[in-house]
Design a protein around this motif. Sequence first.
Motif, PDB file in Angstrom:
ATOM      1  N   UNK A   1       0.829  -1.203   0.000  1.00 54.88           N
ATOM      2  CA  UNK A   1       0.000   0.000   0.000  1.00 54.88           C
ATOM      3  C   UNK A   1       0.866   1.256   0.000  1.00 54.88           C
ATOM      4  N   UNK A   2       1.982   1.220   0.724  1.00 54.89           N
ATOM      5  CA  UNK A   2       2.886   2.372   0.771  1.00 54.89           C
ATOM      6  C   UNK A   2       3.432   2.688  -0.615  1.00 54.89           C
ATOM      7  N   UNK A   3       3.749   1.650  -1.383  1.00 56.61           N
ATOM      8  CA  UNK A   3       4.234   1.851  -2.748  1.00 56.61           C
ATOM      9  C   UNK A   3       3.123   2.400  -3.631  1.00 56.61           C
ATOM     10  N   UNK A   4       1.932   1.842  -3.504  1.00 51.65           N
ATOM     11  CA  UNK A   4       0.798   2.265  -4.324  1.00 51.65           C
ATOM     12  C   UNK A   4       0.412   3.720  -4.067  1.00 51.65           C
ATOM     13  N   UNK A   5       0.494   4.141  -2.801  1.00 47.72           N
ATOM     14  CA  UNK A   5       0.094   5.501  -2.423  1.00 47.72           C
ATOM     15  C   UNK A   5       1.200   6.538  -2.627  1.00 47.72           C
ATOM     16  N   UNK A   6       2.383   6.076  -2.983  1.00 43.96           N
ATOM     17  CA  UNK A   6       3.478   7.008  -3.178  1.00 43.96           C
ATOM     18  C   UNK A   6       4.221   7.362  -1.911  1.00 43.96           C
ATOM     19  N   UNK A   7       4.009   6.597  -0.831  1.00 45.39           N
ATOM     20  CA  UNK A   7       4.710   6.845   0.427  1.00 45.39           C
ATOM     21  C   UNK A   7       6.093   6.190   0.445  1.00 45.39           C
ATOM     22  N   UNK A   8       6.352   5.311  -0.517  1.00 41.42           N
ATOM     23  CA  UNK A   8       7.660   4.657  -0.640  1.00 41.42           C
ATOM     24  C   UNK A   8       8.042   4.626  -2.114  1.00 41.42           C
ATOM     25  N   UNK A   9       9.336   4.743  -2.386  1.00 42.74           N
ATOM     26  CA  UNK A   9       9.837   4.679  -3.758  1.00 42.74           C
ATOM     27  C   UNK A   9      10.166   3.247  -4.158  1.00 42.74           C
ATOM     28  N   UNK A  10      10.660   2.485  -3.182  1.00 44.09           N
ATOM     29  CA  UNK A  10      11.062   1.095  -3.396  1.00 44.09           C
ATOM     30  C   UNK A  10      10.598   0.262  -2.221  1.00 44.09           C
ATOM     31  N   UNK A  11      10.285  -1.008  -2.484  1.00 45.83           N
ATOM     32  CA  UNK A  11       9.908  -1.935  -1.416  1.00 45.83           C
ATOM     33  C   UNK A  11      10.566  -3.276  -1.675  1.00 45.83           C
ATOM     34  N   UNK A  12      10.847  -4.008  -0.608  1.00 47.32           N
ATOM     35  CA  UNK A  12      11.363  -5.366  -0.741  1.00 47.32           C
ATOM     36  C   UNK A  12      10.257  -6.306  -0.252  1.00 47.32           C
ATOM     37  N   UNK A  13       9.762  -7.150  -1.165  1.00 42.27           N
ATOM     38  CA  UNK A  13       8.608  -8.002  -0.894  1.00 42.27           C
ATOM     39  C   UNK A  13       8.812  -9.366  -1.562  1.00 42.27           C
ATOM     40  N   UNK A  14       8.028 -10.376  -1.148  1.00 44.73           N
ATOM     41  CA  UNK A  14       8.102 -11.668  -1.827  1.00 44.73           C
ATOM     42  C   UNK A  14       7.760 -11.531  -3.318  1.00 44.73           C
TER      43      UNK A  14
ATOM     44  N   UNK B   1      15.590 -22.816 -12.668  1.00 49.50           N
ATOM     45  CA  UNK B   1      16.154 -21.622 -12.065  1.00 49.50           C
ATOM     46  C   UNK B   1      16.346 -21.734 -10.561  1.00 49.50           C
ATOM     47  N   UNK B   2      16.547 -20.575  -9.942  1.00 47.82           N
ATOM     48  CA  UNK B   2      16.774 -20.487  -8.500  1.00 47.82           C
ATOM     49  C   UNK B   2      15.477 -20.109  -7.783  1.00 47.82           C
ATOM     50  N   UNK B   3      15.312 -20.584  -6.529  1.00 55.87           N
ATOM     51  CA  UNK B   3      14.064 -20.313  -5.795  1.00 55.87           C
ATOM     52  C   UNK B   3      14.030 -18.895  -5.207  1.00 55.87           C
ATOM     53  N   UNK B   4      13.662 -17.941  -6.032  1.00 54.45           N
ATOM     54  CA  UNK B   4      13.626 -16.539  -5.606  1.00 54.45           C
ATOM     55  C   UNK B   4      12.564 -16.345  -4.523  1.00 54.45           C
ATOM     56  N   UNK B   5      12.937 -15.574  -3.493  1.00 51.26           N
ATOM     57  CA  UNK B   5      11.978 -15.229  -2.451  1.00 51.26           C
ATOM     58  C   UNK B   5      11.651 -13.740  -2.469  1.00 51.26           C
ATOM     59  N   UNK B   6      12.661 -12.907  -2.181  1.00 48.19           N
ATOM     60  CA  UNK B   6      12.429 -11.465  -2.086  1.00 48.19           C
ATOM     61  C   UNK B   6      12.967 -10.731  -3.312  1.00 48.19           C
ATOM     62  N   UNK B   7      12.188  -9.757  -3.754  1.00 52.13           N
ATOM     63  CA  UNK B   7      12.611  -8.888  -4.854  1.00 52.13           C
ATOM     64  C   UNK B   7      12.418  -7.434  -4.443  1.00 52.13           C
ATOM     65  N   UNK B   8      13.193  -6.569  -5.073  1.00 50.46           N
ATOM     66  CA  UNK B   8      13.011  -5.133  -4.902  1.00 50.46           C
ATOM     67  C   UNK B   8      12.111  -4.618  -6.021  1.00 50.46           C
ATOM     68  N   UNK B   9      11.109  -3.852  -5.637  1.00 52.92           N
ATOM     69  CA  UNK B   9      10.139  -3.311  -6.585  1.00 52.92           C
ATOM     70  C   UNK B   9      10.120  -1.794  -6.451  1.00 52.92           C
ATOM     71  N   UNK B  10      10.179  -1.094  -7.580  1.00 52.09           N
ATOM     72  CA  UNK B  10      10.147   0.365  -7.588  1.00 52.09           C
ATOM     73  C   UNK B  10       8.883   0.850  -8.283  1.00 52.09           C
ATOM     74  N   UNK B  11       8.367   1.974  -7.833  1.00 50.27           N
ATOM     75  CA  UNK B  11       7.244   2.578  -8.546  1.00 50.27           C
ATOM     76  C   UNK B  11       7.753   3.054  -9.901  1.00 50.27           C
TER      77      UNK B  11
END
Length: 329
Positions: free
Chosen positions: A74-87, A222-232
């Motif tokens: 939600x923080x990313x969607x609302x513009x309160x964060x530029x980047x987030x690290x999520x599954x 491939x490799x079992x990716x868990x967390x990725x960085x996502x930017x708006x």
Amino acid sequence: MLKKAAPILVALILVAVGVAVFMGGAPAEKPRVRAATLQGGISTLDIMEAEGLDEKHGFELEVLRLQKTPDIMAALSKGDADLVVIPAEMAAKLLESGEKVFIVAVDMYQNQAVLATDPSIRSIEDLKGKVVGATVASGTYKMFKAYVRLVYGINVSETDSPGPDEIGVINVPPGSILDALYRGDVAAIVTWEPLVSKAITMLGAHVVASYQYLWEQAGVEGEPVMLVWVASQSFAEQSRGALEKFLAAREEAAKIWINEKDKVVAVLKSLYGLSEDEAETLYGRVRICATPLDQGLIDSIRSEWWLAWKGGYLQSDPAGIGSSAFYQP
């Protein structure tokens, strides 16, 4: 004569300094990057912050630590964060819902595990007819369902009274999941780090099946990716320089994690209140990605998405997510 000239000389110097500042001689303001993560969720952000890598790479880092992953999204969607690290599967969820975001880096591989204290439980098959504790709203739980269905052909139901050939699951918040295992409320738990290492060291739990093992048994590529960085999308396009600085700092943090164990263990102990044994166990289990986003990692993310779709977390075939979802420097 020299005494009279001194004030004039000082004045000339001040004028020169003023002209230099006017002509652009003043230091440029560092770009600010707002990065959101889960409270209690480990990532290379911990090392970036502890080592002051933002200052080294020329930007100002603002860290937002939020209670729940949906809050991060939600923080990313609302513009309160530029980047987030999520599954990775949650990044697909954002894309599936039409959010304008880019995946910019892989941070960590899967560290989740199924754990039990009962010595008779040694495999997923041993959980048939038993109840497992999991945070049902998490992607970790959805991946568990997918793995169990694909690898073992066993159905997982959200019930505390499973049939003899299925596995029951009850919803347990992360903060209570170790207590549930300790009290014997559940036969096993499904969780992630640092809770996995806490269960091993505090409760004497053993790993019934790691997600790395389940990934291999599922036969996906491939490799079992868990967390990725996502930017708006707006941040990536309007602050490209700041994003590049952030990615360089993240890559350095990843290399520190991989190569400087003592430093990482000290940070984990300080930031998360872990004991020496817990931090050492965690360090031995976690695999960090130091490689910039490339086609191999993208293919690994897509494999993880496919599993999440089969587990019911994603509503549509993620093959429909185009290559434009991945950041190209």
